[in-house]
Design a protein around this motif. Structure first.
Motif, short mmCIF file in Angstrom:
data_model
loop_
_atom_site.label_atom_id
_atom_site.label_comp_id
_atom_site.label_asym_id
_atom_site.label_seq_id
_atom_site.Cartn_x
_atom_site.Cartn_y
_atom_site.Cartn_z
N PHE A 106 0.83 -1.21 0.00
CA PHE A 106 0.00 0.00 0.00
C PHE A 106 0.86 1.26 0.00
O PHE A 106 0.57 2.23 -0.71
CB PHE A 106 -0.93 0.01 1.22
CG PHE A 106 -2.02 -1.02 1.18
CD1 PHE A 106 -2.46 -1.53 -0.03
CD2 PHE A 106 -2.60 -1.49 2.35
CE1 PHE A 106 -3.47 -2.49 -0.07
CE2 PHE A 106 -3.60 -2.44 2.32
CZ PHE A 106 -4.04 -2.93 1.11
N THR A 110 0.59 3.77 -3.19
CA THR A 110 -0.09 5.05 -2.99
C THR A 110 0.81 6.23 -3.32
O THR A 110 0.33 7.36 -3.43
CB THR A 110 -0.59 5.18 -1.54
OG1 THR A 110 0.48 4.87 -0.63
CG2 THR A 110 -1.75 4.25 -1.29
N GLY A 116 -3.66 9.17 -3.38
CA GLY A 116 -2.99 8.31 -2.40
C GLY A 116 -3.31 8.68 -0.97
O GLY A 116 -3.46 7.81 -0.10
N PHE A 119 -6.65 7.29 0.01
CA PHE A 119 -6.56 5.84 0.17
C PHE A 119 -5.90 5.49 1.51
O PHE A 119 -6.35 4.58 2.22
CB PHE A 119 -5.77 5.24 -0.99
CG PHE A 119 -5.64 3.75 -0.93
CD1 PHE A 119 -6.67 2.93 -1.35
CD2 PHE A 119 -4.50 3.15 -0.41
CE1 PHE A 119 -6.57 1.56 -1.29
CE2 PHE A 119 -4.38 1.78 -0.34
CZ PHE A 119 -5.42 0.98 -0.78
N LYS A 120 -4.82 6.20 1.85
CA LYS A 120 -4.15 5.95 3.13
C LYS A 120 -5.11 6.19 4.29
O LYS A 120 -5.09 5.45 5.28
CB LYS A 120 -2.92 6.84 3.26
CG LYS A 120 -1.75 6.43 2.36
CD LYS A 120 -0.59 7.39 2.53
CE LYS A 120 0.56 7.02 1.60
NZ LYS A 120 1.69 7.97 1.70
#
Length: 449
Positions: A106, A110, A116, A119-120
């Motif tokens: 990940f 990302t 990104g 998403f994190k």
């Protein structure tokens, strides 16, 4: 006239040494004064409980009889505790490695997408949920009923896409039916059928709400010269009043039912029932037995028993990874931000592919961070308790058992054994200490650089 004598060099040096020692002593007293509260708390909250647990583990359940290492021998003799030890080893091997690997993937991916950060945030969000709440969530996710459990709903949906379930589970011949059970779950007619003579194939046991979409009222099949015709329907009308083995106006058709004509063990013709339950077979079916294959009555696929004895431990580990992969990702992403970009760009310029850059440069440079994450998660899973306690049903808790849960089960409750529970606590401490020492050694090595 007064004569001044010069101070001796040795006396001056001695005075300076005494002043230095006095200053060192004062500093030590100040440091001790600041450390004393922390030392008192450390002794009261850590040292004393450890010492008492070690002492209590040497006595029996009541605490009156000294048994020495007897409780520790019981740990190795008790199959429930041995299972907890084995499951703890599985946890230590699988959970930290999986969470760290996902966090690494990940963190690297990302960096290359514009969203990104979002998403994190999504991946890290489960860390804000308590273990108890996560356990309740995944207890529902793993529910065996596809109508409630998300995991089985997805699994059953995928399965039914490639192997559709039967539309008539539980259907069976009624009283005085012309059908009889055959090998493999098939239903066959009691005698051969003839062209031009309509065949009646009544069944019972299909719930009205389970009938296929588009099913209508059953109709009588007309006679067709040179062909075999018939009706397959549910010989049951709501409210009663129907006649046995006769198509009544209020009785529903079993549309889509597959009908096969069999001669000498070979299928010579087949058809599917129309919305009114009627079917037509070609002349080859004359003199054959009609068969309703078992596939018509196969029970609906119920999915996987995620919380059964076999899969309960991997299922709970999956819930743990869902929570802690975000933690690993954040730490690894911070380490990745400190990696010199010049090295990565130079490798790409030299012709190295992305996989080679990742394997030969990124991972070695991130090794210290990966070790920190891995060791932290190993220590964390050694004391995992709440996820297992909440997710695993009572019937399979022995199969999902881990040391921390067994410590709780042994030490509390109506059948509590404080001596054995203390022995398990000491064993858990002994297993954690080497990992902690490894972490301390690594930290000292890092600080000495």
């Amino acid at each position: 006239m007064t004569v001044k004598t010069a101070a001796r060099p040795g006396a001056a040096a001695g005075a300076g040494e005494r002043a230095r020692r006095k200053d060192v002593s004062r500093r030590r007293l100040v440091a001790a004064a600041f450390l004393l509260p922390a030392l008192v708390l450390l002794g009261a909250l850590v040292v004393q409980p450890i010492g008492y647990s070690l002492y209590r583990s040497l006595f029996d359940r009541s605490g009156d009889a000294f048994v020495g290492a007897g409780n520790y021998r019981r740990i190795l003799d008790d199959p429930v505790i041995v299972t907890a030890l084995r499951n703890t080893a599985v946890w230590v091997v699988l959970a930290p490695a999986t969470a760290t690997a996902l966090g690494l993937v990940f963190a690297v991916l990302t960096e290359r997408v514009r969203w990104g950060t979002a998403f994190k945030l999504l991946v890290f969000m489960p860390m804000a949920i308590s273990m108890l709440a996560a356990g309740i969530i995944f207890r529902l996710v793993y529910d065996h009923d596809p109508q409630r459990g998300v995991a089985n709903a997805v699994w059953v949906g995928v399965h039914d896409t490639f192997a559709p379930s039967s539309a008539f589970p539980g259907a069976r011949p009624g009283r005085d039916s012309p059908l009889e059970p055959a090998a493999g779950g098939d239903l066959v007619t009691r005698g051969p059928v003839r062209a031009g003579v309509p065949v009646l194939l009544p069944l019972v046991g299909v719930a009205p709400e389970a009938l296929p979409a588009g099913s209508g009222t059953a109709g009588n099949a007309g006679a067709v010269p040179g062909k075999v015709t018939g009706t397959v329907w549910q010989d049951f009308a709501r409210g009663g009043g129907g006649r046995v083995n006769v198509v009544d106006p209020a009785e529903p058709a079993l549309s889509g039912m597959r009908v096969e004509a069999v001669k000498d063990g070979r299928v010579v013709a087949s058809a599917k029932a129309a919305p009114d339950g009627t079917f037509t077979l070609p002349g080859e079916a004359d003199g054959a037995l009609l068969r309703l294959p078992a596939a018509n009555f196969r029970a609906a696929y119920a999915g996987v028993e995620w919380l059964g004895p076999v899969l309960v431990t991997p299922a709970v580990i999956g819930a743990y990874v869902w929570m802690w992969a975000g933690f690993a990702m954040v730490l690894i992403a911070a380490g990745l931000a400190a990696v010199p970009r010049e090295l990565l760009e130079a490798a790409r310029v030299d012709g190295a592919g992305e996989w080679k850059v990742f394997r030969r440069i990124t991972v070695p440079l991130l090794a210290p961070v990966l070790v920190v994450v891995l060791v932290t998660l190993v220590i964390n899973v050694m004391k995992i308790f709440d996820l297992v306690f909440v997710i695993a049903p009572g019937a399979v808790q022995d199969d999902a058992n881990v040391l921390a849960l067994q410590l709780y089960r042994t030490s509390f409750g109506t059948d509590a054994d404080p001596g054995l529970g203390s022995a398990i606590a000491v064993l858990l401490l002994v297993l954690v200490v080497p990992v902690m020492l490894l972490n301390i050694r690594r930290l000292r090595k890092e600080s000495s650089r």
